[in-house]
Design a protein around this motif. Structure first.
Motif, PDB file in Angstrom:
ATOM      1  N   GLU A  44      48.206  -3.816 -56.485  1.00  0.00           N
ATOM      2  CA  GLU A  44      48.326  -3.547 -57.920  1.00  0.00           C
ATOM      3  C   GLU A  44      46.966  -3.503 -58.449  1.00  0.00           C
ATOM      4  O   GLU A  44      46.406  -2.325 -59.092  1.00  0.00           O
ATOM      5  N   LEU A  45      46.177  -4.473 -58.108  1.00  0.00           N
ATOM      6  CA  LEU A  45      44.875  -4.691 -58.626  1.00  0.00           C
ATOM      7  C   LEU A  45      44.029  -3.559 -58.047  1.00  0.00           C
ATOM      8  O   LEU A  45      43.265  -3.058 -58.847  1.00  0.00           O
ATOM      9  N   PHE A  46      43.823  -3.402 -56.810  1.00  0.00           N
ATOM     10  CA  PHE A  46      43.120  -2.509 -56.116  1.00  0.00           C
ATOM     11  C   PHE A  46      43.351  -1.089 -56.322  1.00  0.00           C
ATOM     12  O   PHE A  46      42.596  -0.174 -56.175  1.00  0.00           O
ATOM     13  N   GLU A  47      44.625  -0.860 -56.575  1.00  0.00           N
ATOM     14  CA  GLU A  47      45.216   0.684 -56.725  1.00  0.00           C
ATOM     15  C   GLU A  47      44.784   1.273 -57.864  1.00  0.00           C
ATOM     16  O   GLU A  47      44.620   2.609 -58.102  1.00  0.00           O
ATOM     17  N   GLN A  78      34.365   5.989 -51.908  1.00  0.00           N
ATOM     18  CA  GLN A  78      33.931   5.904 -53.247  1.00  0.00           C
ATOM     19  C   GLN A  78      35.054   5.185 -54.082  1.00  0.00           C
ATOM     20  O   GLN A  78      34.584   4.422 -54.736  1.00  0.00           O
ATOM     21  N   ALA A  79      36.099   5.167 -53.510  1.00  0.00           N
ATOM     22  CA  ALA A  79      37.140   4.105 -53.902  1.00  0.00           C
ATOM     23  C   ALA A  79      36.860   2.593 -53.904  1.00  0.00           C
ATOM     24  O   ALA A  79      36.938   1.679 -54.579  1.00  0.00           O
ATOM     25  N   ALA A  80      36.340   2.350 -52.811  1.00  0.00           N
ATOM     26  CA  ALA A  80      35.900   0.957 -52.441  1.00  0.00           C
ATOM     27  C   ALA A  80      34.664   0.654 -53.166  1.00  0.00           C
ATOM     28  O   ALA A  80      34.590  -0.423 -53.755  1.00  0.00           O
ATOM     29  N   GLN A  81      33.697   1.523 -53.327  1.00  0.00           N
ATOM     30  CA  GLN A  81      32.570   1.152 -54.305  1.00  0.00           C
ATOM     31  C   GLN A  81      32.909   0.985 -55.422  1.00  0.00           C
ATOM     32  O   GLN A  81      32.479   0.087 -56.364  1.00  0.00           O
ATOM     33  N   SER A  82      33.999   1.691 -56.397  1.00  0.00           N
ATOM     34  CA  SER A  82      34.531   1.521 -57.556  1.00  0.00           C
ATOM     35  C   SER A  82      35.287   0.364 -57.805  1.00  0.00           C
ATOM     36  O   SER A  82      34.759  -0.454 -58.645  1.00  0.00           O
ATOM     37  N   ALA A  83      35.754  -0.182 -56.509  1.00  0.00           N
ATOM     38  CA  ALA A  83      36.542  -1.491 -56.697  1.00  0.00           C
ATOM     39  C   ALA A  83      35.286  -2.645 -56.666  1.00  0.00           C
ATOM     40  O   ALA A  83      35.619  -3.662 -57.506  1.00  0.00           O
ATOM     41  N   ILE A  84      34.487  -2.337 -55.819  1.00  0.00           N
ATOM     42  CA  ILE A  84      33.575  -3.400 -55.845  1.00  0.00           C
ATOM     43  C   ILE A  84      32.599  -3.436 -57.090  1.00  0.00           C
ATOM     44  O   ILE A  84      32.485  -4.862 -57.581  1.00  0.00           O
ATOM     45  N   ASP A  85      32.404  -2.475 -57.728  1.00  0.00           N
ATOM     46  CA  ASP A  85      31.629  -2.323 -59.087  1.00  0.00           C
ATOM     47  C   ASP A  85      32.449  -2.911 -60.211  1.00  0.00           C
ATOM     48  O   ASP A  85      31.920  -3.504 -61.029  1.00  0.00           O
ATOM     49  N   SER A  86      33.741  -2.884 -60.206  1.00  0.00           N
ATOM     50  CA  SER A  86      34.574  -3.094 -61.128  1.00  0.00           C
ATOM     51  C   SER A  86      35.100  -4.554 -61.071  1.00  0.00           C
ATOM     52  O   SER A  86      35.288  -5.216 -62.049  1.00  0.00           O
ATOM     53  N   LEU A  87      35.105  -5.060 -59.690  1.00  0.00           N
ATOM     54  CA  LEU A  87      36.059  -6.184 -59.741  1.00  0.00           C
ATOM     55  C   LEU A  87      35.279  -7.421 -59.152  1.00  0.00           C
ATOM     56  O   LEU A  87      35.434  -8.414 -59.624  1.00  0.00           O
ATOM     57  N   GLY A  89      32.943 -10.429 -59.282  1.00  0.00           N
ATOM     58  CA  GLY A  89      32.554 -11.200 -60.397  1.00  0.00           C
ATOM     59  C   GLY A  89      33.629 -11.466 -61.596  1.00  0.00           C
ATOM     60  O   GLY A  89      33.165 -12.379 -62.236  1.00  0.00           O
ATOM     61  N   THR A  90      34.627 -10.841 -61.447  1.00  0.00           N
ATOM     62  CA  THR A  90      35.572 -10.794 -62.479  1.00  0.00           C
ATOM     63  C   THR A  90      36.361 -12.151 -62.342  1.00  0.00           C
ATOM     64  O   THR A  90      36.646 -12.429 -61.301  1.00  0.00           O
ATOM     65  N   SER A  91      37.229 -12.466 -63.452  1.00  0.00           N
ATOM     66  CA  SER A  91      38.119 -13.629 -63.375  1.00  0.00           C
ATOM     67  C   SER A  91      39.571 -13.134 -62.956  1.00  0.00           C
ATOM     68  O   SER A  91      40.046 -12.212 -63.814  1.00  0.00           O
ATOM     69  N   LEU A  92      40.188 -13.971 -62.132  1.00  0.00           N
ATOM     70  CA  LEU A  92      41.382 -13.495 -61.680  1.00  0.00           C
ATOM     71  C   LEU A  92      42.263 -14.888 -61.825  1.00  0.00           C
ATOM     72  O   LEU A  92      41.849 -15.621 -60.762  1.00  0.00           O
ATOM     73  N   SER A  93      43.229 -15.083 -62.727  1.00  0.00           N
ATOM     74  CA  SER A  93      44.032 -16.281 -62.582  1.00  0.00           C
ATOM     75  C   SER A  93      42.872 -17.701 -62.802  1.00  0.00           C
ATOM     76  O   SER A  93      43.090 -18.658 -62.195  1.00  0.00           O
ATOM     77  N   GLY A  94      41.606 -17.347 -63.544  1.00  0.00           N
ATOM     78  CA  GLY A  94      40.768 -18.370 -63.595  1.00  0.00           C
ATOM     79  C   GLY A  94      39.715 -18.643 -62.726  1.00  0.00           C
ATOM     80  O   GLY A  94      38.844 -19.612 -62.758  1.00  0.00           O
ATOM     81  N   ARG A  95      39.594 -17.784 -61.550  1.00  0.00           N
ATOM     82  CA  ARG A  95      38.916 -17.738 -60.565  1.00  0.00           C
ATOM     83  C   ARG A  95      37.868 -16.645 -60.616  1.00  0.00           C
ATOM     84  O   ARG A  95      38.439 -15.394 -60.587  1.00  0.00           O
ATOM     85  N   GLN A  96      36.573 -16.759 -60.355  1.00  0.00           N
ATOM     86  CA  GLN A  96      35.674 -15.761 -60.296  1.00  0.00           C
ATOM     87  C   GLN A  96      35.869 -15.101 -58.935  1.00  0.00           C
ATOM     88  O   GLN A  96      35.275 -15.788 -57.777  1.00  0.00           O
ATOM     89  N   ILE A  97      36.502 -13.871 -58.753  1.00  0.00           N
ATOM     90  CA  ILE A  97      36.504 -13.362 -57.500  1.00  0.00           C
ATOM     91  C   ILE A  97      35.273 -12.813 -56.886  1.00  0.00           C
ATOM     92  O   ILE A  97      34.561 -12.262 -57.837  1.00  0.00           O
ATOM     93  N   VAL A  98      35.040 -12.600 -55.481  1.00  0.00           N
ATOM     94  CA  VAL A  98      34.007 -11.933 -55.009  1.00  0.00           C
ATOM     95  C   VAL A  98      34.692 -10.714 -54.379  1.00  0.00           C
ATOM     96  O   VAL A  98      35.532 -10.874 -53.432  1.00  0.00           O
ATOM     97  N   VAL A  99      34.143  -9.364 -54.481  1.00  0.00           N
ATOM     98  CA  VAL A  99      34.488  -8.562 -53.761  1.00  0.00           C
ATOM     99  C   VAL A  99      33.096  -7.713 -53.300  1.00  0.00           C
ATOM    100  O   VAL A  99      32.318  -7.430 -54.118  1.00  0.00           O
ATOM    101  N   ASN A 100      33.023  -7.578 -51.914  1.00  0.00           N
ATOM    102  CA  ASN A 100      32.126  -6.801 -51.443  1.00  0.00           C
ATOM    103  C   ASN A 100      32.511  -6.165 -50.194  1.00  0.00           C
ATOM    104  O   ASN A 100      33.635  -6.202 -49.719  1.00  0.00           O
ATOM    105  N   GLU A 101      31.659  -5.392 -49.468  1.00  0.00           N
ATOM    106  CA  GLU A 101      32.014  -4.573 -48.229  1.00  0.00           C
ATOM    107  C   GLU A 101      32.129  -5.611 -47.092  1.00  0.00           C
ATOM    108  O   GLU A 101      31.022  -6.599 -46.881  1.00  0.00           O
TER     109      GLU A 101
END
Length: 121
Positions: A44-47, A78-87, A89-101
């Motif tokens: 749901e988050l990545f879609e 492009q979708a992968a890069q958009s998810a990286i750029d948007s997600l 360092g963001t907070s998910l249930s109080g945890r700062q997530i890491v999203v990268n290639e």
């Protein structure tokens, strides 16, 4: 005839390398996840950023609990890069997530264990 065979073999190798490069651009590492997250939550988050082809939530073999990271494969780079750029360092249930290639998995030497905790009979 040998030259033709070598040329076909080289062509196949180049195609395989291109496929791996493409797959690496669409496969994401997602770390520092909350331990109670599910594959459906991740989907749901990545879609929101494009079609998700695969989610591999890494779980502990003994407990079945999430180990706090996953791999998500997006349909396009492009979708992968958009998810990286948007997600990232963001907070998910109080945890700062890491999203990268995701990086290609490196071969690890086989570890021989002298004593694996099992007794031999």
């Amino acid at each position: 005839m040998l030259a033709l065979w070598l040329d076909a073999d080289l062509h196949f190798e180049l195609i395989l390398k291109e496929m791996l490069v493409f797959m690496n651009r669409t496969r994401l590492y997602v770390g520092n996840l909350p331990f109670r997250i599910s594959e459906n939550d991740l989907r749901e988050l990545f879609e929101q950023y494009g079609q998700v082809n695969e989610i591999n939530l890494i779980v502990d073999k003994m407990t079945g609990q999430s180990r706090g990271f996953a791999f998500v494969t997006m349909e396009t780079s492009q979708a992968a890069q958009s998810a990286i750029d948007s997600l990232n360092g963001t907070s998910l249930s109080g945890r700062q997530i890491v999203v990268n290639e995701a990086k290609p998995r490196e071969e690890r030497p086989h570890r021989h264990r002298e004593n694996s905790g099992r007794s031999r009979r």
